[in-house]
Design a protein around this motif. Structure first.
Motif, PDB file in Angstrom:
ATOM      1  N   ARG A  97       0.852  -1.188   0.000  1.00 31.31           N
ATOM      2  CA  ARG A  97       0.000   0.000   0.000  1.00 31.31           C
ATOM      3  C   ARG A  97       0.890   1.241   0.000  1.00 31.31           C
ATOM      4  O   ARG A  97       1.980   1.240   0.575  1.00 31.31           O
ATOM      5  CB  ARG A  97      -0.864  -0.018   1.258  1.00 31.31           C
ATOM      6  CG  ARG A  97      -1.884   1.114   1.353  1.00 31.31           C
ATOM      7  CD  ARG A  97      -2.354   1.304   2.793  1.00 31.31           C
ATOM      8  NE  ARG A  97      -1.295   1.835   3.619  1.00 31.31           N
ATOM      9  CZ  ARG A  97      -0.874   1.288   4.752  1.00 31.31           C
ATOM     10  NH1 ARG A  97      -1.416   0.178   5.209  1.00 31.31           N
ATOM     11  NH2 ARG A  97       0.103   1.858   5.446  1.00 31.31           N
ATOM     12  N   TYR A  98       0.430   2.326  -0.651  1.00 29.69           N
ATOM     13  CA  TYR A  98       1.236   3.550  -0.645  1.00 29.69           C
ATOM     14  C   TYR A  98       0.362   4.774  -0.883  1.00 29.69           C
ATOM     15  O   TYR A  98      -0.741   4.673  -1.419  1.00 29.69           O
ATOM     16  CB  TYR A  98       2.342   3.490  -1.706  1.00 29.69           C
ATOM     17  CG  TYR A  98       1.861   3.390  -3.142  1.00 29.69           C
ATOM     18  CD1 TYR A  98       1.830   4.498  -3.981  1.00 29.69           C
ATOM     19  CD2 TYR A  98       1.448   2.171  -3.672  1.00 29.69           C
ATOM     20  CE1 TYR A  98       1.406   4.406  -5.307  1.00 29.69           C
ATOM     21  CE2 TYR A  98       1.024   2.053  -4.988  1.00 29.69           C
ATOM     22  CZ  TYR A  98       1.005   3.175  -5.800  1.00 29.69           C
ATOM     23  OH  TYR A  98       0.572   3.073  -7.108  1.00 29.69           O
ATOM     24  N   THR A  99       0.841   5.929  -0.448  1.00 34.21           N
ATOM     25  CA  THR A  99       0.187   7.198  -0.739  1.00 34.21           C
ATOM     26  C   THR A  99       0.758   7.771  -2.032  1.00 34.21           C
ATOM     27  O   THR A  99       1.870   7.426  -2.453  1.00 34.21           O
ATOM     28  CB  THR A  99       0.372   8.215   0.391  1.00 34.21           C
ATOM     29  OG1 THR A  99       1.776   8.472   0.581  1.00 34.21           O
ATOM     30  CG2 THR A  99      -0.219   7.706   1.697  1.00 34.21           C
ATOM     31  N   ALA A 100      -0.006   8.659  -2.653  1.00 35.34           N
ATOM     32  CA  ALA A 100       0.442   9.304  -3.885  1.00 35.34           C
ATOM     33  C   ALA A 100      -0.339  10.597  -4.063  1.00 35.34           C
ATOM     34  O   ALA A 100      -1.381  10.811  -3.440  1.00 35.34           O
ATOM     35  CB  ALA A 100       0.239   8.382  -5.090  1.00 35.34           C
ATOM     36  N   VAL A 101       0.182  11.465  -4.942  1.00 32.78           N
ATOM     37  CA  VAL A 101      -0.488  12.735  -5.248  1.00 32.78           C
ATOM     38  C   VAL A 101      -0.646  12.831  -6.767  1.00 32.78           C
ATOM     39  O   VAL A 101       0.030  13.615  -7.430  1.00 32.78           O
ATOM     40  CB  VAL A 101       0.294  13.944  -4.694  1.00 32.78           C
ATOM     41  CG1 VAL A 101      -0.593  15.196  -4.688  1.00 32.78           C
ATOM     42  CG2 VAL A 101       0.806  13.678  -3.282  1.00 32.78           C
TER      43      VAL A 101
ATOM     44  N   GLY B  93       1.978  10.111 -10.219  1.00 31.67           N
ATOM     45  CA  GLY B  93       1.803   9.910  -8.778  1.00 31.67           C
ATOM     46  C   GLY B  93       2.646  10.791  -7.893  1.00 31.67           C
ATOM     47  O   GLY B  93       2.289  11.051  -6.738  1.00 31.67           O
ATOM     48  N   GLU B  94       3.807  11.202  -8.346  1.00 33.61           N
ATOM     49  CA  GLU B  94       4.638  12.275  -7.796  1.00 33.61           C
ATOM     50  C   GLU B  94       5.313  12.019  -6.453  1.00 33.61           C
ATOM     51  O   GLU B  94       6.524  12.098  -6.357  1.00 33.61           O
ATOM     52  CB  GLU B  94       3.843  13.580  -7.721  1.00 33.61           C
ATOM     53  CG  GLU B  94       3.397  14.084  -9.086  1.00 33.61           C
ATOM     54  CD  GLU B  94       4.540  14.341 -10.051  1.00 33.61           C
ATOM     55  OE1 GLU B  94       5.610  14.818  -9.616  1.00 33.61           O
ATOM     56  OE2 GLU B  94       4.377  14.053 -11.251  1.00 33.61           O
ATOM     57  N   ALA B  95       4.593  11.754  -5.391  1.00 34.84           N
ATOM     58  CA  ALA B  95       5.240  11.639  -4.082  1.00 34.84           C
ATOM     59  C   ALA B  95       4.386  10.813  -3.141  1.00 34.84           C
ATOM     60  O   ALA B  95       3.165  10.931  -3.143  1.00 34.84           O
ATOM     61  CB  ALA B  95       5.477  13.031  -3.478  1.00 34.84           C
TER      62      ALA B  95
ATOM     63  N   ALA C 229       9.107  11.820  -7.316  1.00 37.24           N
ATOM     64  CA  ALA C 229       9.555  11.667  -8.695  1.00 37.24           C
ATOM     65  C   ALA C 229       8.632  12.452  -9.634  1.00 37.24           C
ATOM     66  O   ALA C 229       7.433  12.226  -9.630  1.00 37.24           O
ATOM     67  CB  ALA C 229       9.566  10.183  -9.086  1.00 37.24           C
ATOM     68  N   THR C 230       9.247  13.406 -10.376  1.00 38.24           N
ATOM     69  CA  THR C 230      10.680  13.571 -10.536  1.00 38.24           C
ATOM     70  C   THR C 230      11.046  15.056 -10.535  1.00 38.24           C
ATOM     71  O   THR C 230      10.187  15.910 -10.726  1.00 38.24           O
ATOM     72  CB  THR C 230      11.195  12.967 -11.862  1.00 38.24           C
ATOM     73  OG1 THR C 230      10.663  13.747 -12.946  1.00 38.24           O
ATOM     74  CG2 THR C 230      10.763  11.536 -12.021  1.00 38.24           C
ATOM     75  N   GLU C 231      12.342  15.295 -10.349  1.00 43.32           N
ATOM     76  CA  GLU C 231      12.930  16.603 -10.582  1.00 43.32           C
ATOM     77  C   GLU C 231      13.475  16.595 -12.011  1.00 43.32           C
ATOM     78  O   GLU C 231      14.483  15.949 -12.301  1.00 43.32           O
ATOM     79  CB  GLU C 231      14.062  16.870  -9.581  1.00 43.32           C
ATOM     80  CG  GLU C 231      14.747  18.196  -9.748  1.00 43.32           C
ATOM     81  CD  GLU C 231      13.875  19.356  -9.338  1.00 43.32           C
ATOM     82  OE1 GLU C 231      14.041  20.436  -9.925  1.00 43.32           O
ATOM     83  OE2 GLU C 231      13.040  19.194  -8.427  1.00 43.32           O
ATOM     84  N   THR C 232      12.779  17.244 -12.924  1.00 39.80           N
ATOM     85  CA  THR C 232      13.261  17.293 -14.300  1.00 39.80           C
ATOM     86  C   THR C 232      14.600  18.024 -14.338  1.00 39.80           C
ATOM     87  O   THR C 232      14.739  19.106 -13.769  1.00 39.80           O
ATOM     88  CB  THR C 232      12.241  18.016 -15.201  1.00 39.80           C
ATOM     89  OG1 THR C 232      10.980  17.378 -15.072  1.00 39.80           O
ATOM     90  CG2 THR C 232      12.680  17.972 -16.651  1.00 39.80           C
ATOM     91  N   ILE C 233      15.598  17.425 -14.996  1.00 41.83           N
ATOM     92  CA  ILE C 233      16.936  18.009 -15.014  1.00 41.83           C
ATOM     93  C   ILE C 233      17.404  18.211 -16.455  1.00 41.83           C
ATOM     94  O   ILE C 233      16.648  18.004 -17.406  1.00 41.83           O
ATOM     95  CB  ILE C 233      17.939  17.155 -14.204  1.00 41.83           C
ATOM     96  CG1 ILE C 233      18.004  15.718 -14.741  1.00 41.83           C
ATOM     97  CG2 ILE C 233      17.559  17.167 -12.729  1.00 41.83           C
ATOM     98  CD1 ILE C 233      19.062  14.854 -14.056  1.00 41.83           C
ATOM     99  N   THR C 234      18.660  18.611 -16.614  1.00 41.22           N
ATOM    100  CA  THR C 234      19.195  18.960 -17.918  1.00 41.22           C
ATOM    101  C   THR C 234      20.341  18.038 -18.308  1.00 41.22           C
ATOM    102  O   THR C 234      20.963  17.394 -17.459  1.00 41.22           O
ATOM    103  CB  THR C 234      19.716  20.403 -17.909  1.00 41.22           C
ATOM    104  OG1 THR C 234      20.664  20.541 -16.828  1.00 41.22           O
ATOM    105  CG2 THR C 234      18.586  21.390 -17.706  1.00 41.22           C
TER     106      THR C 234
END
Length: 473
Positions: A70-74, A85-87, A98-103
């Motif tokens: 089981r898990y929480t999500a946003v 789901g993000e966090a 997830a996630t920090e978009t990077i370069t």
């Protein structure tokens, strides 16, 4: 290169010896490409977890392992464009953001191109968080997925448990590296590749693609005599100087003013691993993740400033959708130690609310978000406030700040109160009690927020364009 619609987040990570109470804390703003992208807070039960996952954005699909936790999500309010789901925190008290978009840079993408139908931000939480029992295990799972399937974008991915925080960064389509954040350190990640020197002999603090060194050597990617992941795989462009590095500069300036006097918002050599001059609180993190260059010439809300002409992208701005700050506490029993502090919409005008994650369901006002405006819903009431407040900043910020202080104090009170109330409960009664406590917390927070909305709407409505005062004629 496919650009994620959630492509401009800001992350702060705080090791357990750097935080005010010994917790590991991971925090990230989720920022969308548009101002309004409704979010909800949910619990995903094992029976709701798909056995076969299919992305909506690409053709990526995968058979998932048996026995998810089981898990929480946003996630997004509606799933026609994917889950995102993000966090969240799973039943093993492992957190993921997830996630920090990077370069990255063209030479890297020439050697290891992005994969059109690989995995990305849309997918990562759903295919990872239910299947891991530690932060380190999270790195290993995502690393193996990247190696096998590849990715269509560059991302930073965060894992934490009560002892460790790991930050993984992708490199091209299939390569990656991860660093354990030192316990006494903090990190600010602003859409740029961040990891610097990799110690290949230190498996306790670094993990990476099995062929990472060979790949770099074969493709002549390293321009120095040392292995600096950021210099090899990252970027240093005009966009970075105006969109990315200023955010890290402002955050480091807040935590370490004595160490940043010689640096500017456009400095390209800001450190990845940092050490604050004091213990870091939740309030510190909220301030930085809500910040817009206060007390500098770059503040878009400064009187006389044209916000369209400010040179640097703020951290707290209209495209913030949600902030999840996950605190894993070592000083209470693990069955109620994990808290997901949550704030919706633009961070300069919202406040964090604490939710215990060992529950079967989240509060109604946080989980029932739709695309229709609803002032009874946590996302929408905060979005309405942010719209009014941005146009009347100096008129109403005193009231917003009073609301923020009062609600954050209430959040701390609730955590202490619930800790005490559930300490002696059996496992069978605990989840029900935590769920009821979350509902009470949410109801109070939404009530306070609706009251603030009423106040600022009332006060700002009298002077709008189109109003008429007969006494002037």
């Amino acid at each position: 290169m496919r650009q994620s619609k959630h492509s401009s987040c800001t992350t702060i990570l705080v090791g357990k010896d750097a935080s005010y109470d010994g917790s590991t804390i991971i925090a990230r703003n989720e920022d969308a490409g548009v101002a309004v992208n409704p979010k909800k807070f949910v619990v995903v039960q094992p029976t709701q977890q798909p056995k076969h996952y299919q992305s909506k954005l690409t053709e990526f699909s995968i058979k998932l392992p048996d026995h998810p936790s089981r898990y929480t999500a946003v996630p997004d309010a509606t799933s026609e464009k994917g889950i995102w789901g993000e966090a969240g925190v799973n039943a093993n008290n492992v957190a993921m953001s997830a996630t920090e978009t990077i370069t990255t840079n063209p030479r890297v993408l020439g050697a290891d191109p992005f994969v059109k139908n690989g995995l990305g931000e849309e997918d990562l939480l759903t295919i990872t968080l239910p299947y891991i029992e530690s932060a380190r295990q999270g790195v290993k799972r995502v690393g193996s997925l990247l190696t096998k399937y590849g990715t269509y974008e560059a991302n930073g991915i965060i894992f934490s448990d009560v002892n460790e925080i790991w930050y993984l960064e992708t490199a091209g389509g299939h390569h990656w590296a991860a660093q354990r954040i030192p316990d006494n350190a903090y990190v600010i990640a602003p859409n740029q590749t961040g990891i610097q020197e990799i110690d290949f002999a230190d498996s306790a603090h670094f993990m990476y693609s099995s062929d990472l060194r060979e790949f770099v050597t074969k493709n002549h990617l390293n321009l120095s005599d040392h292995f600096n992941f950021r210099e090899i795989f990252g970027s240093d462009t005009q966009l970075d100087h105006h969109y990315n590095t200023p955010r890290a500069w402002y955050g480091q300036r807040y935590f370490n003013p004595e160490a940043t006097n010689e640096l500017t918002p456009m400095s390209a050599n800001l450190p990845f691993i940092c050490h604050a001059n004091r213990k870091i609180t939740l309030e510190d993190l909220k301030f930085v993740l809500s910040s817009h260059y206060q007390d500098t010439p770059y503040d878009p809300f400064k009187p006389g400033v044209d916000f369209k002409k400010v040179p640097f992208r703020p951290i707290g701005f209209n495209r913030n959708q949600e902030l999840s700050m996950i605190q894993l506490r070592p000083y209470v029993p693990s069955r109620y130690s994990a808290i997901q502090w949550l704030a919706f919409a633009a961070n300069p005008f919202n406040e964090l609310v604490p939710f215990f994650t060992n529950v079967e369901e989240t509060p109604v006002g946080y989980r029932n978000t739709t695309k229709i405006v609803d002032s009874q819903n946590a996302y929408w009431v905060n979005r309405l406030i942010s719209l009014v407040a941005a146009d009347h900043y100096h008129e109403i910020m005193e009231k917003v700040e009073a609301y923020q202080e009062k609600l954050m104090a209430y959040g701390h009170q609730r955590v202490a109160h619930v800790d005490q109330k559930v300490a002696e409960l059996s496992a069978t009664k605990l989840s029900t009690a935590l769920q009821a406590a979350n509902e009470k917390t949410a109801n109070h927070a939404i009530k306070m927020t609706r009251k603030l909305l009423t106040t600022i709407l009332t006060e700002t409505s009298n002077g709008v364009a189109g109003s008429f005062d007969r006494a002037h004629y």
